[in-house]
Design an enzyme around this catalytic site. Structure first.
Site, PDB file in Angstrom:
ATOM      1  N   GLU A 168      52.937  35.385  41.893  1.00 27.72           N
ATOM      2  CA  GLU A 168      51.632  36.022  41.740  1.00 27.72           C
ATOM      3  C   GLU A 168      51.827  37.520  41.526  1.00 27.72           C
ATOM      4  OE1 GLU A 168      49.031  36.175  45.220  1.00 27.72           O
ATOM      5  OE2 GLU A 168      47.443  35.432  43.930  1.00 27.72           O
ATOM      6  N   GLU A 176      42.929  30.604  52.688  1.00 27.57           N
ATOM      7  CA  GLU A 176      42.717  30.754  51.241  1.00 27.57           C
ATOM      8  C   GLU A 176      43.775  31.735  50.766  1.00 27.57           C
ATOM      9  OE1 GLU A 176      40.634  29.032  49.631  1.00 27.57           O
ATOM     10  OE2 GLU A 176      39.050  28.460  51.017  1.00 27.57           O
ATOM     11  N   GLY A 229      44.076  35.754  52.018  1.00 28.62           N
ATOM     12  CA  GLY A 229      45.085  36.766  51.753  1.00 28.62           C
ATOM     13  C   GLY A 229      46.293  36.133  51.101  1.00 28.62           C
ATOM     14  N   LYS A 263      37.909  41.283  60.530  1.00 35.92           N
ATOM     15  CA  LYS A 263      38.881  42.350  60.291  1.00 35.92           C
ATOM     16  C   LYS A 263      39.023  42.584  58.794  1.00 35.92           C
ATOM     17  CE  LYS A 263      43.192  42.600  59.557  1.00 35.92           C
ATOM     18  NZ  LYS A 263      43.105  43.646  58.514  1.00 35.92           N
ATOM     19  N   CYS A 289      42.428  36.030  42.875  1.00 38.15           N
ATOM     20  CA  CYS A 289      43.354  34.945  43.230  1.00 38.15           C
ATOM     21  C   CYS A 289      43.318  33.761  42.280  1.00 38.15           C
ATOM     22  CB  CYS A 289      43.018  34.473  44.637  1.00 38.15           C
ATOM     23  SG  CYS A 289      41.256  34.116  44.821  1.00 38.15           S
TER      24      CYS A 289
HETATM   25  P1  NAD Z   1      47.561  40.282  52.647  1.00 39.01           P
HETATM   26  O1  NAD Z   1      47.959  38.915  53.026  1.00 39.01           O
HETATM   27  O2  NAD Z   1      48.567  41.341  52.676  1.00 39.01           O
HETATM   28  O3  NAD Z   1      46.370  40.772  53.591  1.00 39.01           O
HETATM   29  C1  NAD Z   1      45.159  40.055  53.705  1.00 39.01           C
HETATM   30  C2  NAD Z   1      44.509  40.398  55.025  1.00 39.01           C
HETATM   31  O4  NAD Z   1      45.273  39.854  56.085  1.00 39.01           O
HETATM   32  C3  NAD Z   1      44.431  41.891  55.309  1.00 39.01           C
HETATM   33  O5  NAD Z   1      43.243  42.141  56.024  1.00 39.01           O
HETATM   34  C4  NAD Z   1      45.659  42.131  56.178  1.00 39.01           C
HETATM   35  O6  NAD Z   1      45.525  43.259  56.998  1.00 39.01           O
HETATM   36  C5  NAD Z   1      45.711  40.850  56.988  1.00 39.01           C
HETATM   37  N1  NAD Z   1      47.023  40.407  57.430  1.00 39.01           N
HETATM   38  C6  NAD Z   1      48.199  40.502  56.790  1.00 39.01           C
HETATM   39  N2  NAD Z   1      49.172  39.914  57.491  1.00 39.01           N
HETATM   40  C7  NAD Z   1      48.602  39.409  58.615  1.00 39.01           C
HETATM   41  C8  NAD Z   1      49.082  38.677  59.744  1.00 39.01           C
HETATM   42  N3  NAD Z   1      50.350  38.340  59.854  1.00 39.01           N
HETATM   43  N4  NAD Z   1      48.190  38.320  60.701  1.00 39.01           N
HETATM   44  C9  NAD Z   1      46.887  38.630  60.587  1.00 39.01           C
HETATM   45  N5  NAD Z   1      46.373  39.341  59.552  1.00 39.01           N
HETATM   46  C10 NAD Z   1      47.218  39.724  58.570  1.00 39.01           C
HETATM   47  O7  NAD Z   1      46.876  40.134  51.208  1.00 39.01           O
HETATM   48  P2  NAD Z   1      46.217  41.289  50.313  1.00 39.01           P
HETATM   49  O8  NAD Z   1      47.308  41.989  49.606  1.00 39.01           O
HETATM   50  O9  NAD Z   1      45.228  42.080  51.088  1.00 39.01           O
HETATM   51  O10 NAD Z   1      45.378  40.387  49.296  1.00 39.01           O
HETATM   52  C11 NAD Z   1      45.915  39.843  48.165  1.00 39.01           C
HETATM   53  C12 NAD Z   1      46.289  38.393  48.389  1.00 39.01           C
HETATM   54  O11 NAD Z   1      45.142  37.635  48.775  1.00 39.01           O
HETATM   55  C13 NAD Z   1      46.788  37.734  47.143  1.00 39.01           C
HETATM   56  O12 NAD Z   1      47.915  36.930  47.413  1.00 39.01           O
HETATM   57  C14 NAD Z   1      45.633  36.882  46.700  1.00 39.01           C
HETATM   58  O13 NAD Z   1      45.952  35.791  45.888  1.00 39.01           O
HETATM   59  C15 NAD Z   1      45.077  36.452  47.981  1.00 39.01           C
HETATM   60  N6  NAD Z   1      43.690  36.032  47.805  1.00 39.01           N
HETATM   61  C16 NAD Z   1      43.375  34.709  47.942  1.00 39.01           C
HETATM   62  C17 NAD Z   1      42.086  34.279  47.729  1.00 39.01           C
HETATM   63  C18 NAD Z   1      41.700  32.844  47.877  1.00 39.01           C
HETATM   64  O14 NAD Z   1      40.510  32.577  48.047  1.00 39.01           O
HETATM   65  N7  NAD Z   1      42.607  31.898  47.862  1.00 39.01           N
HETATM   66  C19 NAD Z   1      41.114  35.194  47.386  1.00 39.01           C
HETATM   67  C20 NAD Z   1      41.466  36.525  47.232  1.00 39.01           C
HETATM   68  C21 NAD Z   1      42.763  36.934  47.466  1.00 39.01           C
END
Ligand code: NAD
Length: 481
Positions: free
Chosen positions: A388, A253, A231, A179, A289
């Site tokens: 963040e 992650e 995410g 997804k 991240c």
């Molecule tokens: P987000 O958590 O809003 O969304 C990430 C993904 O998860 C999207 O595809 C979203 O549609 C989905 N999602 C959101 N809530 C969900 C739920 N309850 N159940 C299932 N799916 C869900 O994050 P974002 O704004 O897209 O990305 C930025 C974040 O990702 C930042 O906090 C960043 O630090 C983190 N990130 C972490 C890493 C890592 O490797 N640790 C890498 C890149 C980004």
């Protein structure tokens, strides 16, 4: 050019969606409508999971292929992605604002390296080993594929972070429902084309574009065996709760707020270290991240360090992500820019000193741009030092001695990345060992596909990449004889 896609990639075919809902994509740089794809709904997720389940359970299917056959198919996927590299980089860049030069290297290049790496890992991996049973007889330990994987990726590195999941999952013999984030669905469609053109069989990778509701439905689906998520920490907690209730294995992650620790002997000439410093603190417009966005500076060289970051940030070319000269593109969405601007206001409100940036660039009135911004005199308790931001905003924090620097570096809920800047490698190693984090660099930072990547504390659970990530997608079985 606007790209309209009418079908969903499920079961190796492009099939009509079950609803007329669509995801519209807006360019971060131009605010123009650049395309749309069907939004997957619950019935589409059901179909995708059923396709993945069927491909997994097929008695002569993917999970039963030899490791060498799977490795060949992975290599063919890498070939197909390489053939689409420039288009992939351009789609990612147009959507989320990643500068095109970075998109070529990381979004087009890195997944190919990850896929080829796991093809190599499984060619030599052992999936079954026998040894004497401690109490007599023989025990055979088998590493079997875990099943159907729900892979959820964010928008900031949509292709790379998806590959961290599907490459080891496929190598292990699992099948996948991916997804992508709604902000980055056009690159996911190109990825589907590459899968279709490769020798990865039908149903092994299925794609369901959608938002968090679709994601939540997917991870809780009864026929999913494993969840791999990248995410935000907030979403990660919700997913962990669901997976805890379902006793479903999950790797998470999540976010970060890492420290870049500048030691008192560090080389600070931007001509020498500028590129590495940029990569470690501002890569992808600050929407990365692992970045060290808390700059810890020794009091003895404090003004010098502030000056270096002021010079670095103010020297960067801000502009359309597709422009070859751009070093800092726009925020991925209007909501993301509002969030970053909110943190800049909080920094000012908390009494931090704005050294450079802090505004929208005067020359760019279209696109979700924010100037590269540096705050000095930041206290580690300030919101801009603890939360963040996910934008090009750096906080310089003074420290007294190395123990103080490490204490400040560790005084955060997160633990994902970080760097140490020093002329003495051994000193750098000593400091790196004492920082509570999953990854850290010395005078550089770049994740290595062949080594574990992930975080401690609120930055996540488990590790991706490296040989051990294969075990995220395996069930271990002991057979006593
Ligand atoms: P987000 O958590 O809003 O969304 C990430 C993904 O998860 C999207 O595809 C979203 O549609 C989905 N999602 C959101 N809530 C969900 C739920 N309850 N159940 C299932 N799916 C869900 O994050 P974002 O704004 O897209 O990305 C930025 C974040 O990702 C930042 O906090 C960043 O630090 C983190 N990130 C972490 C890493 C890592 O490797 N640790 C890498 C890149 C980004």
């Amino acid at each position: 050019m606007t790209l309209h896609i009418d079908s969903l990639f499920i079961g190796g075919e492009w099939i009509p969606p079950t609803s007329s809902h669509r995801i519209n994509v807006i360019s971060a740089s131009t605010e123009e409508h650049i395309g749309s794809v069907p939004e997957a709904r619950e019935a589409d997720v059901d179909a995708a999971v059923a396709a993945a389940r069927g491909a997994f359970d097929d008695p002569s299917g993917w999970s039963q292929w030899s490791a060498g056959q799977r490795a060949d198919a992975l290599d063919s996927l890498a070939d197909q992605l390489e053939a689409r590299a420039e288009e992939m980089a351009r789609r990612v860049s147009a959507q989320n604002g990643m500068p095109i030069a970075i998109a070529r290297q990381l979004e087009a290049g890195f997944p190919v390296a990850v896929i080829r790496y796991y093809a190599g890992v499984v060619r030599t991996a052992s999936f079954e080993e026998s040894h004497p049973h401690l109490l007599g007889g023989t025990t055979t330990v088998r590493r079997e594929p875990l099943g159907v994987v729900a892979a959820i990726a964010p928008w900031n590195f949509p292709q790379t972070l998806a590959s961290f999941k599907y490459a080891p999952a496929l190598a292990a013999g699992c099948t996948v429902v991916l997804k992508p984030s709604p902000e980055t669905v056009l690159d996911a469609a190109l990825f589907a084309e590459a899968v279709a053109a490769s020798s990865v069989p039908a149903g092994v990778i299925n794609i369901v574009p959608g938002g968090r509701e679709v994601g939540a439905y997917l991870i809780a689906h009864p026929h999913i065996d494993k969840v791999a998520f990248t995410g935000s920490t907030a979403a990660g907690r919700q997913i962990a709760e669901t997976c805890g209730r379902l006793l479903r294995p999950v790797t998470l992650e999540l976010g970060g707020k890492s420290a870049a620790i500048v030691l008192d002997d560090a080389e600070l000439d931007l001509a020498t270290i500028g590129e590495k410093l940029f990569g470690a603190t501002l890569l992808n417009n600050g929407q990365t991240c692992f970045l060290g966005t808390r700059i810890l500076a020794p009091r003895s060289r404090y003004h010098e360090v502030v000056g270096v970051f002021e010079a670095l940030a103010s020297s960067l070319t801000v502009g359309d992500a597709l422009d070859e000269a751009t070093q800092i593109g726009p925020m991925a969405s209007e909501r993301q820019r509002e969030r970053v601007e909110g943190y800049i206001a909080k920094g000012l409100g908390d009494g931090a000193r704005l050294v450079t940036g802090g505004h929208r660039p005067a020359a760019l009135d279209t696109g979700w741009f924010v100037e590269p911004t540096v705050f000095a005199d930041v206290d580690n308790s300030h919101a801009i030092a603890q939360e963040e931001i996910f934008g090009p905003v750096l906080s310089v924090i003074p420290y007294t001695d190395v123990d103080d620097a490490i204490a400040i570096a560790n005084a955060t809920d997160y633990g994902l990345g970080g760097t140490v800047w020093t002329a003495d490698h051994d000193r750098g190693m000593d400091v790196a060992r004492r920082v509570r984090t999953g990854t850290i660099g010395i005078n550089t930072y770049l994740p290595d596909p062949s080594s574990p990547f992930g975080g401690v504390k609120d930055s996540g659970i488990g590790r991706e990449l490296g040989p051990d990530a294969l075990t995220n997608f395996q069930a271990v079985k002991s057979i006593y004889a």
